[in-house]
Structure formats: structure tokens, C-alpha cells
Design a protein around this motif. Sequence first.
Motif, mmCIF file in Angstrom:
data_model
loop_
_atom_site.group_PDB
_atom_site.id
_atom_site.type_symbol
_atom_site.label_atom_id
_atom_site.label_comp_id
_atom_site.label_asym_id
_atom_site.label_seq_id
_atom_site.Cartn_x
_atom_site.Cartn_y
_atom_site.Cartn_z
ATOM 1 N N GLY A 1 -0.879 4.521 8.618
ATOM 2 C CA GLY A 1 -0.638 4.708 7.193
ATOM 3 C C GLY A 1 0.577 3.934 6.736
ATOM 4 O O GLY A 1 0.970 2.940 7.340
ATOM 5 N N ARG A 2 1.206 4.401 5.654
ATOM 6 C CA ARG A 2 2.392 3.749 5.119
ATOM 7 C C ARG A 2 3.397 4.811 4.681
ATOM 8 O O ARG A 2 3.043 5.968 4.431
ATOM 9 N N VAL A 3 4.627 4.387 4.587
ATOM 10 C CA VAL A 3 5.687 5.248 4.071
ATOM 11 C C VAL A 3 6.471 4.458 3.034
ATOM 12 O O VAL A 3 6.675 3.248 3.184
ATOM 13 N N GLY A 4 6.857 5.110 1.949
ATOM 14 C CA GLY A 4 7.587 4.428 0.881
ATOM 15 C C GLY A 4 8.719 5.277 0.353
ATOM 16 O O GLY A 4 8.685 6.514 0.425
ATOM 17 N N PHE A 5 9.741 4.617 -0.175
ATOM 18 C CA PHE A 5 10.886 5.307 -0.755
ATOM 19 C C PHE A 5 11.208 4.705 -2.125
ATOM 20 O O PHE A 5 10.993 3.513 -2.368
ATOM 21 N N VAL A 6 11.733 5.538 -3.000
ATOM 22 C CA VAL A 6 12.242 5.084 -4.297
ATOM 23 C C VAL A 6 13.685 5.573 -4.419
ATOM 24 O O VAL A 6 13.965 6.744 -4.156
ATOM 25 N N LEU A 7 14.575 4.682 -4.786
ATOM 26 C CA LEU A 7 15.980 5.033 -4.983
ATOM 27 C C LEU A 7 16.330 4.859 -6.454
ATOM 28 O O LEU A 7 16.132 3.781 -7.021
ATOM 29 N N TYR A 8 16.833 5.932 -7.086
ATOM 30 C CA TYR A 8 17.276 5.900 -8.480
ATOM 31 C C TYR A 8 18.805 5.981 -8.508
ATOM 32 O O TYR A 8 19.400 6.798 -7.803
ATOM 33 N N GLY B 1 4.448 -1.046 -2.972
ATOM 34 C CA GLY B 1 5.299 -1.982 -3.700
ATOM 35 C C GLY B 1 6.643 -2.214 -3.030
ATOM 36 O O GLY B 1 7.145 -1.363 -2.291
ATOM 37 N N ASN B 2 7.218 -3.375 -3.297
ATOM 38 C CA ASN B 2 8.561 -3.726 -2.819
ATOM 39 C C ASN B 2 9.280 -4.461 -3.942
ATOM 40 O O ASN B 2 9.107 -5.670 -4.107
ATOM 41 N N VAL B 3 10.055 -3.724 -4.723
ATOM 42 C CA VAL B 3 10.750 -4.290 -5.876
ATOM 43 C C VAL B 3 12.155 -3.702 -5.946
ATOM 44 O O VAL B 3 12.330 -2.489 -5.755
ATOM 45 N N THR B 4 13.147 -4.540 -6.220
ATOM 46 C CA THR B 4 14.529 -4.068 -6.377
ATOM 47 C C THR B 4 15.066 -4.525 -7.726
ATOM 48 O O THR B 4 15.004 -5.703 -8.059
ATOM 49 N N GLN B 5 15.578 -3.563 -8.503
ATOM 50 C CA GLN B 5 16.210 -3.831 -9.793
ATOM 51 C C GLN B 5 17.566 -3.126 -9.808
ATOM 52 O O GLN B 5 17.856 -2.314 -8.927
ATOM 53 N N PRO B 6 18.435 -3.437 -10.796
ATOM 54 C CA PRO B 6 19.796 -2.895 -10.763
ATOM 55 C C PRO B 6 19.887 -1.378 -10.617
ATOM 56 O O PRO B 6 20.786 -0.881 -9.944
ATOM 57 N N ASN B 7 18.981 -0.611 -11.236
ATOM 58 C CA ASN B 7 19.095 0.847 -11.210
ATOM 59 C C ASN B 7 17.982 1.550 -10.449
ATOM 60 O O ASN B 7 17.966 2.779 -10.386
ATOM 61 N N VAL B 8 17.065 0.797 -9.888
ATOM 62 C CA VAL B 8 15.962 1.427 -9.163
ATOM 63 C C VAL B 8 15.434 0.435 -8.121
ATOM 64 O O VAL B 8 15.432 -0.775 -8.346
ATOM 65 N N ALA B 9 15.014 0.969 -6.969
ATOM 66 C CA ALA B 9 14.455 0.117 -5.920
ATOM 67 C C ALA B 9 13.294 0.832 -5.253
ATOM 68 O O ALA B 9 13.331 2.045 -5.057
ATOM 69 N N VAL B 10 12.263 0.070 -4.928
ATOM 70 C CA VAL B 10 11.064 0.598 -4.268
ATOM 71 C C VAL B 10 10.833 -0.196 -2.992
ATOM 72 O O VAL B 10 10.923 -1.423 -2.995
ATOM 73 N N GLN B 11 10.546 0.509 -1.896
ATOM 74 C CA GLN B 11 10.324 -0.167 -0.627
ATOM 75 C C GLN B 11 9.230 0.541 0.157
ATOM 76 O O GLN B 11 9.167 1.771 0.187
ATOM 77 N N SER B 12 8.358 -0.241 0.794
ATOM 78 C CA SER B 12 7.260 0.315 1.570
ATOM 79 C C SER B 12 7.121 -0.445 2.887
ATOM 80 O O SER B 12 7.321 -1.659 2.924
ATOM 81 N N VAL B 13 6.800 0.280 3.961
ATOM 82 C CA VAL B 13 6.533 -0.352 5.259
ATOM 83 C C VAL B 13 5.377 0.374 5.929
ATOM 84 O O VAL B 13 5.091 1.534 5.623
ATOM 85 N N PRO B 14 4.679 -0.301 6.871
ATOM 86 C CA PRO B 14 3.605 0.372 7.605
ATOM 87 C C PRO B 14 4.166 1.491 8.474
ATOM 88 O O PRO B 14 5.285 1.405 8.979
ATOM 89 N N LEU B 15 3.405 2.530 8.625
ATOM 90 C CA LEU B 15 3.800 3.666 9.457
ATOM 91 C C LEU B 15 2.946 3.669 10.716
ATOM 92 O O LEU B 15 1.723 3.697 10.649
ATOM 93 N N LYS B 16 3.606 3.618 11.859
ATOM 94 C CA LYS B 16 2.901 3.638 13.135
ATOM 95 C C LYS B 16 3.064 4.993 13.806
ATOM 96 O O LYS B 16 4.008 5.734 13.515
ATOM 97 N N LEU B 17 2.151 5.303 14.674
ATOM 98 C CA LEU B 17 2.178 6.567 15.385
ATOM 99 C C LEU B 17 3.457 6.679 16.212
ATOM 100 O O LEU B 17 3.855 5.745 16.902
ATOM 101 N N ASN B 18 4.129 7.833 16.095
ATOM 102 C CA ASN B 18 5.361 8.101 16.849
ATOM 103 C C ASN B 18 6.462 7.083 16.561
ATOM 104 O O ASN B 18 7.212 6.689 17.450
ATOM 105 N N SER B 19 6.522 6.614 15.325
ATOM 106 C CA SER B 19 7.541 5.625 14.967
ATOM 107 C C SER B 19 8.661 6.270 14.171
ATOM 108 O O SER B 19 8.531 7.371 13.643
ATOM 109 N N THR B 20 9.788 5.572 14.100
ATOM 110 C CA THR B 20 10.935 6.023 13.319
ATOM 111 C C THR B 20 11.174 5.015 12.201
ATOM 112 O O THR B 20 11.239 3.811 12.446
ATOM 113 N N ILE B 21 11.317 5.499 10.975
ATOM 114 C CA ILE B 21 11.529 4.632 9.815
ATOM 115 C C ILE B 21 12.994 4.705 9.388
ATOM 116 O O ILE B 21 13.546 5.793 9.228
#
Length: 351
Positions: free
Chosen positions: A265-272, A218-238
Motif C-alpha cells: 500500500g502507501r502512506v502519506g502525511f500532510v503538514l500544516y 501526491g508530493n507537493v510542498t508550499q510555504p504553509n502546507v506540504a504533502v508527501q507520499s511513499v510506498p508502504l512495504k510489509l514490516n517497514s518503517t516510515i
Amino acid sequence: TTGPPCSCLNGGFCQDSACVCPSEWAGPFCDIECVFLYSFCTVNFCEDSVYTVNVSENVMKNLTFERTIVGQYSSSKEKCEPNTVNGNSPIAVRMCSRKGIIPVLEPPSILNCNENLDSLVLQVETADASNVSTIASNTQILTSIPSRLTTQNISVAANIAVKILRKPNISEHSQAPVAVLTTVSQLLDANETEFNNNNLVNVTASLTKTMEEFSLMGNVTQPNVAVQSVPLKLNSTILFLAQKGKLGHVVGFTGTRSEGSSNDGRVGFVLYQNDKLFQSRVYKSKINLSKQIVSGNVDGGRASGVEIAFNPKAFQIKYKYAKPLEYVSYVGVGLSIAGLITTILFQIFTR
């Protein structure tokens, strides 16, 4: 307000812990004179509005909304009929967003007055794709006034959010995930005392775990919470970057990656924006500090390290002392000076 009072200048007033400024002023405290660009002022609110909806065949109804801060929802003055399940609850909510420098009102979301949180949670399990969006929207409206939410309301709304986010292919829905994340954002504005209940710990733990799983798709941003995801590649830096608006809300949450070989694969973060969903049964913090929570998830790969950078300004503490303490300091300094003079005179006359 749902938070500490704010100090608004130049005729601004406090609403939901943020300043609503007159049209000629802007900024978090209405202390910045508006800069006019292309005949528009960069204000932080949407004006009062009226929206006409078709409530039934050949029956039109005007919905009235008050001035709304950018990034927040305004509840309609019109209420559900007293004899309905949601008697006297707002019949609709409307969001104030921003396109460029111009605050823009989104079309309102209309509540089904014969549904409440308890009835909605019973429908989620068997709901099809179209009904899921309706349930998510109704839940969002029913939690749109955070100051009125009880521990039970928070528990049921969080349960609905978990069930919806765990639906197969939920990320492919255009509206449901946004409404769910809006609900979670509104829960984070509820009174903190309502979270001091051990019965909520399991529910909030389930919600944050589900949010972590959803962050992979998911990729959604709201005033108090945000979710972000991107593809993860071998030997990559996010690299993830979170930006805050003038009102302290999350306005951007972006992810970038360095080039690698193949998708791994994928990597995702949630910010509260606060830690209300992360209460402990045992430990109770006695320090009244603002805490932001970052949750990360890696799927199909392994993270070799995590680095977090903070803006040092966030940790500057401005001490404010009471006036009596200031006077005590003056008296103490005066007595010290008087004692020094007395000692000097004593030494002069006794030698």
C-alpha cells in the motif's frame, strides 16, 4: 502585513510577516551579512520585475511586479478593468522561488478577469482535464492576497480545492495539484478572525479530509502546507522529515522507508503550518501559541505505532517584561536592602 509585525534590521522592511532585506543583508531579521558565493549573494527575495504578455492578437501588455520574498507570490500592479467581474483585482501573480542559492522568478499566472470564485466553483464538477488546471490557477490568483480574504472567500476557495483534489487521476496533472496546494497555503495566511465562524467548520473539515486522502498519491510542498507520499512495504518503517526555511516556511518534506518484502500500500502525511483549518465549534483556545498540525494516512496496511520528534528549541520561551515592572523590581530590592540594614542597626544599638 497578514501577521504580527517583524523586527527588521539594517534597512530591511516588513512584508507579509517577513523581512525583506537590502542586497547586502540576509536572514529572518536582516541580521546576517551576505556571504558572496560565485558572485551571488544569498538574499531572500526577488527584485522588482516586468513581464510582457500577449493579452490578445497583436496586443502586448507589460505586467509589473514588486520585490517578492522567496517562496511567496507577488501580485501585479496592473488590475482587471473596473467593469469586469474581478474589477480592480490583480491581473496576474508571479512566484519567487530559489534554484540553488539564486532567487528566481517563475513565469506569471494570468487571471481571467471575467471569472470569480463563485463562478469557478460552479464549473469544477463538469470541467475536463485542461479546464481543471485553468480553474485551479484562477483560484490561486484570486486568493493571492490573504489579508483581503473574507469568510465567504475562504469557504468557496476551500470548496473548489476539495472538488479538484477529488477528481479522478488528479495526481497525474502537472499543474492543478500545485495550484490547489498553493491556494490552501494562501488560505492559511488569511486573517484568523475570518476562521472564527461556525459555518466554516464543515467546509474546512471536508478540505482536511480530502487533503489526507490526496496525501496517498501526491508530493507537493508550499510555504504553509506540504504533502508527501511513499510506498508502504510489509514490516517497514516510515520516516518523514520536515525542514523549515529561514522565514519559517516549509522548504522540504521528505519521506524514506526501510526495505521490506512486497508493496503493501502507501502512506502519506500532510503538514500544516498552523491550525486555522482545525477550528472547533465548542472549544476556543485562549493560549496564543503557534501550532503545527500533522495528518497521516495509511492505505492497504496497518500502522503499529507513531513516534514524533520535535526540536527542543521550538519550545524555548523568551519572556519579555515591561519597563515599569523592571522599575518596580528595582524599588522592591532597594526597600528590602534598606529594611535589612535598619534591622541590623536596630539590633546593634538595642543590645
